[in-house]
Design a protein around this motif. Structure first.
Motif, PDB file in Angstrom:
ATOM      1  N   THR A  19       0.803  -1.229   0.000  1.00 22.19           N
ATOM      2  CA  THR A  19       0.000   0.000   0.000  1.00 22.19           C
ATOM      3  C   THR A  19       0.834   1.276   0.000  1.00 22.19           C
ATOM      4  OG1 THR A  19      -0.232  -0.167   2.400  1.00 22.19           O
ATOM      5  CG2 THR A  19      -2.041  -1.036   1.056  1.00 22.19           C
ATOM      6  N   ASP A  20       2.019   1.243   0.601  1.00 21.09           N
ATOM      7  CA  ASP A  20       2.845   2.451   0.633  1.00 21.09           C
ATOM      8  C   ASP A  20       3.424   2.805  -0.739  1.00 21.09           C
ATOM      9  OD1 ASP A  20       4.428   0.096   0.924  1.00 21.09           O
ATOM     10  OD2 ASP A  20       6.116   1.289   1.660  1.00 21.09           O
ATOM     11  N   GLN A  21       3.239   1.932  -1.728  1.00 24.28           N
ATOM     12  CA  GLN A  21       3.765   2.178  -3.076  1.00 24.28           C
ATOM     13  C   GLN A  21       2.674   2.565  -4.077  1.00 24.28           C
ATOM     14  OE1 GLN A  21       5.633  -1.782  -2.909  1.00 24.28           O
ATOM     15  NE2 GLN A  21       7.504  -0.765  -3.584  1.00 24.28           N
ATOM     16  N   VAL A  22       1.435   2.682  -3.610  1.00 25.49           N
ATOM     17  CA  VAL A  22       0.345   3.085  -4.503  1.00 25.49           C
ATOM     18  C   VAL A  22       0.563   4.535  -4.927  1.00 25.49           C
ATOM     19  CG1 VAL A  22      -2.138   3.557  -4.632  1.00 25.49           C
ATOM     20  CG2 VAL A  22      -1.326   1.456  -3.549  1.00 25.49           C
ATOM     21  N   ASN A  23       0.464   4.779  -6.220  1.00 23.08           N
ATOM     22  CA  ASN A  23       0.632   6.119  -6.773  1.00 23.08           C
ATOM     23  C   ASN A  23      -0.741   6.597  -7.260  1.00 23.08           C
ATOM     24  OD1 ASN A  23       1.240   8.448  -8.154  1.00 23.08           O
ATOM     25  ND2 ASN A  23       2.698   7.502  -9.550  1.00 23.08           N
ATOM     26  N   PHE A  24      -1.382   7.429  -6.484  1.00 26.35           N
ATOM     27  CA  PHE A  24      -2.726   7.901  -6.843  1.00 26.35           C
ATOM     28  C   PHE A  24      -2.749   8.589  -8.202  1.00 26.35           C
ATOM     29  CE2 PHE A  24      -2.928   7.957  -2.116  1.00 26.35           C
ATOM     30  CZ  PHE A  24      -3.896   6.976  -1.965  1.00 26.35           C
ATOM     31  N   ALA A  25      -1.699   9.288  -8.533  1.00 25.11           N
ATOM     32  CA  ALA A  25      -1.670  10.070  -9.769  1.00 25.11           C
ATOM     33  C   ALA A  25      -1.788   9.216 -11.027  1.00 25.11           C
ATOM     34  CB  ALA A  25      -0.393  10.909  -9.832  1.00 25.11           C
ATOM     35  N   ASP A  26      -1.425   7.933 -10.950  1.00 24.51           N
ATOM     36  CA  ASP A  26      -1.521   7.084 -12.145  1.00 24.51           C
ATOM     37  C   ASP A  26      -2.661   6.072 -12.068  1.00 24.51           C
ATOM     38  OD1 ASP A  26      -0.612   4.954 -10.576  1.00 24.51           O
ATOM     39  OD2 ASP A  26       1.150   4.545 -11.791  1.00 24.51           O
TER      40      ASP A  26
ATOM     41  N   PRO B  55     -18.634  -4.945  -2.571  1.00 22.85           N
ATOM     42  CA  PRO B  55     -19.478  -3.766  -2.782  1.00 22.85           C
ATOM     43  C   PRO B  55     -20.016  -3.158  -1.486  1.00 22.85           C
ATOM     44  CG  PRO B  55     -19.962  -5.391  -4.461  1.00 22.85           C
ATOM     45  CD  PRO B  55     -19.045  -6.057  -3.450  1.00 22.85           C
ATOM     46  N   THR B  56     -20.034  -3.943  -0.415  1.00 18.80           N
ATOM     47  CA  THR B  56     -20.497  -3.391   0.868  1.00 18.80           C
ATOM     48  C   THR B  56     -19.583  -2.270   1.348  1.00 18.80           C
ATOM     49  OG1 THR B  56     -19.282  -5.040   2.206  1.00 18.80           O
ATOM     50  CG2 THR B  56     -21.553  -5.588   1.558  1.00 18.80           C
ATOM     51  N   ILE B  57     -18.309  -2.337   0.996  1.00 16.87           N
ATOM     52  CA  ILE B  57     -17.372  -1.267   1.375  1.00 16.87           C
ATOM     53  C   ILE B  57     -17.846   0.056   0.784  1.00 16.87           C
ATOM     54  CG2 ILE B  57     -14.993  -0.424   1.162  1.00 16.87           C
ATOM     55  CD1 ILE B  57     -14.145  -3.428   0.924  1.00 16.87           C
ATOM     56  N   LEU B  58     -18.264   0.015  -0.469  1.00 16.12           N
ATOM     57  CA  LEU B  58     -18.755   1.220  -1.148  1.00 16.12           C
ATOM     58  C   LEU B  58     -20.098   1.654  -0.578  1.00 16.12           C
ATOM     59  CD1 LEU B  58     -17.846   0.110  -4.781  1.00 16.12           C
ATOM     60  CD2 LEU B  58     -16.460   1.452  -3.172  1.00 16.12           C
ATOM     61  N   ALA B  59     -20.943   0.681  -0.274  1.00 17.01           N
ATOM     62  CA  ALA B  59     -22.257   0.993   0.289  1.00 17.01           C
ATOM     63  C   ALA B  59     -22.132   1.653   1.658  1.00 17.01           C
ATOM     64  CB  ALA B  59     -23.113  -0.271   0.386  1.00 17.01           C
ATOM     65  N   HIS B  60     -21.187   1.191   2.459  1.00 17.23           N
ATOM     66  CA  HIS B  60     -20.980   1.782   3.786  1.00 17.23           C
ATOM     67  C   HIS B  60     -20.545   3.242   3.697  1.00 17.23           C
ATOM     68  CE1 HIS B  60     -20.295  -2.548   5.441  1.00 17.23           C
ATOM     69  NE2 HIS B  60     -21.570  -2.260   5.305  1.00 17.23           N
ATOM     70  N   LYS B  61     -19.956   3.617   2.563  1.00 20.74           N
ATOM     71  CA  LYS B  61     -19.561   5.009   2.337  1.00 20.74           C
ATOM     72  C   LYS B  61     -20.663   5.778   1.592  1.00 20.74           C
ATOM     73  CE  LYS B  61     -15.184   5.827   1.124  1.00 20.74           C
ATOM     74  NZ  LYS B  61     -14.431   6.454   2.214  1.00 20.74           N
ATOM     75  N   HIS B  62     -21.806   5.128   1.373  1.00 19.90           N
ATOM     76  CA  HIS B  62     -22.971   5.711   0.685  1.00 19.90           C
ATOM     77  C   HIS B  62     -22.682   6.063  -0.774  1.00 19.90           C
ATOM     78  CE1 HIS B  62     -25.289   5.749   4.379  1.00 19.90           C
ATOM     79  NE2 HIS B  62     -24.198   6.204   4.973  1.00 19.90           N
ATOM     80  N   LEU B  63     -21.692   5.420  -1.361  1.00 15.91           N
ATOM     81  CA  LEU B  63     -21.337   5.704  -2.750  1.00 15.91           C
ATOM     82  C   LEU B  63     -22.267   5.028  -3.749  1.00 15.91           C
ATOM     83  CD1 LEU B  63     -17.461   5.449  -2.418  1.00 15.91           C
ATOM     84  CD2 LEU B  63     -18.852   7.533  -2.582  1.00 15.91           C
ATOM     85  N   LEU B  64     -22.976   3.998  -3.298  1.00 14.24           N
ATOM     86  CA  LEU B  64     -23.897   3.282  -4.185  1.00 14.24           C
ATOM     87  C   LEU B  64     -25.342   3.742  -4.016  1.00 14.24           C
ATOM     88  CD1 LEU B  64     -22.436  -0.347  -3.918  1.00 14.24           C
ATOM     89  CD2 LEU B  64     -21.968   1.411  -5.655  1.00 14.24           C
ATOM     90  N   ASP B  65     -25.572   4.716  -3.152  1.00 15.44           N
ATOM     91  CA  ASP B  65     -26.938   5.210  -2.932  1.00 15.44           C
ATOM     92  C   ASP B  65     -27.566   5.630  -4.261  1.00 15.44           C
ATOM     93  OD1 ASP B  65     -26.342   4.809  -0.281  1.00 15.44           O
ATOM     94  OD2 ASP B  65     -26.609   6.901   0.333  1.00 15.44           O
TER      95      ASP B  65
ATOM     96  N   THR C 130      -6.520   2.135   5.579  1.00 16.60           N
ATOM     97  CA  THR C 130      -6.589   3.561   5.235  1.00 16.60           C
ATOM     98  C   THR C 130      -6.218   3.836   3.772  1.00 16.60           C
ATOM     99  OG1 THR C 130      -4.361   3.927   6.098  1.00 16.60           O
ATOM    100  CG2 THR C 130      -6.186   4.379   7.594  1.00 16.60           C
ATOM    101  N   THR C 131      -5.287   3.091   3.206  1.00 15.07           N
ATOM    102  CA  THR C 131      -4.928   3.316   1.800  1.00 15.07           C
ATOM    103  C   THR C 131      -6.074   2.922   0.882  1.00 15.07           C
ATOM    104  OG1 THR C 131      -2.577   3.015   2.264  1.00 15.07           O
ATOM    105  CG2 THR C 131      -3.265   2.807  -0.031  1.00 15.07           C
ATOM    106  N   VAL C 132      -6.764   1.844   1.202  1.00 12.66           N
ATOM    107  CA  VAL C 132      -7.938   1.464   0.415  1.00 12.66           C
ATOM    108  C   VAL C 132      -8.978   2.577   0.491  1.00 12.66           C
ATOM    109  CG1 VAL C 132      -9.885  -0.160   0.244  1.00 12.66           C
ATOM    110  CG2 VAL C 132      -7.564  -1.028   0.592  1.00 12.66           C
ATOM    111  N   GLN C 133      -9.225   3.083   1.676  1.00 17.85           N
ATOM    112  CA  GLN C 133     -10.211   4.160   1.853  1.00 17.85           C
ATOM    113  C   GLN C 133      -9.782   5.417   1.091  1.00 17.85           C
ATOM    114  OE1 GLN C 133     -13.237   4.032   3.190  1.00 17.85           O
ATOM    115  NE2 GLN C 133     -13.025   1.893   3.784  1.00 17.85           N
ATOM    116  N   LYS C 134      -8.514   5.769   1.173  1.00 17.92           N
ATOM    117  CA  LYS C 134      -8.013   6.950   0.444  1.00 17.92           C
ATOM    118  C   LYS C 134      -8.093   6.733  -1.063  1.00 17.92           C
ATOM    119  CE  LYS C 134      -4.862   8.591   4.025  1.00 17.92           C
ATOM    120  NZ  LYS C 134      -3.450   8.735   4.440  1.00 17.92           N
ATOM    121  N   SER C 135      -7.857   5.514  -1.516  1.00 19.21           N
ATOM    122  CA  SER C 135      -7.943   5.197  -2.945  1.00 19.21           C
ATOM    123  C   SER C 135      -9.375   5.334  -3.442  1.00 19.21           C
ATOM    124  CB  SER C 135      -7.425   3.779  -3.214  1.00 19.21           C
ATOM    125  OG  SER C 135      -6.053   3.684  -2.907  1.00 19.21           O
TER     126      SER C 135
END
Length: 178
Positions: free
Chosen positions: A53-60, A103-113, A80-85
């Protein structure tokens, strides 16, 4: 770059089948070890991730994929990196694909509402305000959701399609005889 996040307890076929489909489309994919470089699947098979996770490059980041499995989904959601991603993808119009329990991860953040979505049936109540379809694979905006391991190839092909073309996905489908 497409990042496929792996956490201990992940469902191996739900992670690696999409990696295979995306690779056949000549897309750049990296597996990301959330719980370390060596990640143990729900079936006990250890997979060595490309990066941690410490090597994930959000920009790409063009897409992120969240495989299901237990306790893999819970381990992904707690990272936290998954959440930030997820937040990065939403803020920057990047695709997020999730299968089985993920998909429950996304639902818990209300992104699938209000969005069409599917999930492994025992987790349907977790989709809350989503338009649960019970379909094999659903796409609504930047979100791709899938029911489970039995549809991981169509799930991977849908990821290919949204990043390339329907024709490329169909060509790959014909080559693998699905």
């Amino acid at each position: 770059m497409i990042y496929v996040f792996l956490a201990d307890g992940f469902e191996m076929i739900e992670a690696l089948a999409p990696v295979d489909m995306l690779g056949r489309a000549k897309l750049s994919v990296k597996t990301v070890g959330v719980t370390g470089k060596c990640v143990k699947s729900s079936g006990g098979v250890e997979v060595v991730a490309d990066i941690t996770t410490d090597q994930v490059n959000f920009a790409d980041m063009d897409m992120m994929i969240l495989p299901g499995g237990m306790p893999g989904t819970l381990n992904l959601e707690a990272d936290t990196t998954v959440q930030k991603s997820i937040d990065y993808c939403v803020a920057n119009g990047k695709y997020i694909a999730a299968i089985c329990a993920a998909p429950t991860i996304l639902a818990h953040k209300h992104l699938l509402d209000g969005k069409k979505a599917t999930v492994f049936p025992t987790f349907a109540d977790d989709l809350k305000a989503a338009k649960y379809t019970a379909g094999a694979v659903e796409t609504d905006g930047l979100f791709i959701t899938a029911r489970g391991a039995g549809v991981c190839i169509p799930f991977g092909l849908k990821c290919v399609e949204v990043l390339t073309t329907k024709q490329i996905a169909q060509t790959i489908q014909s080559q693998i005889q699905s």
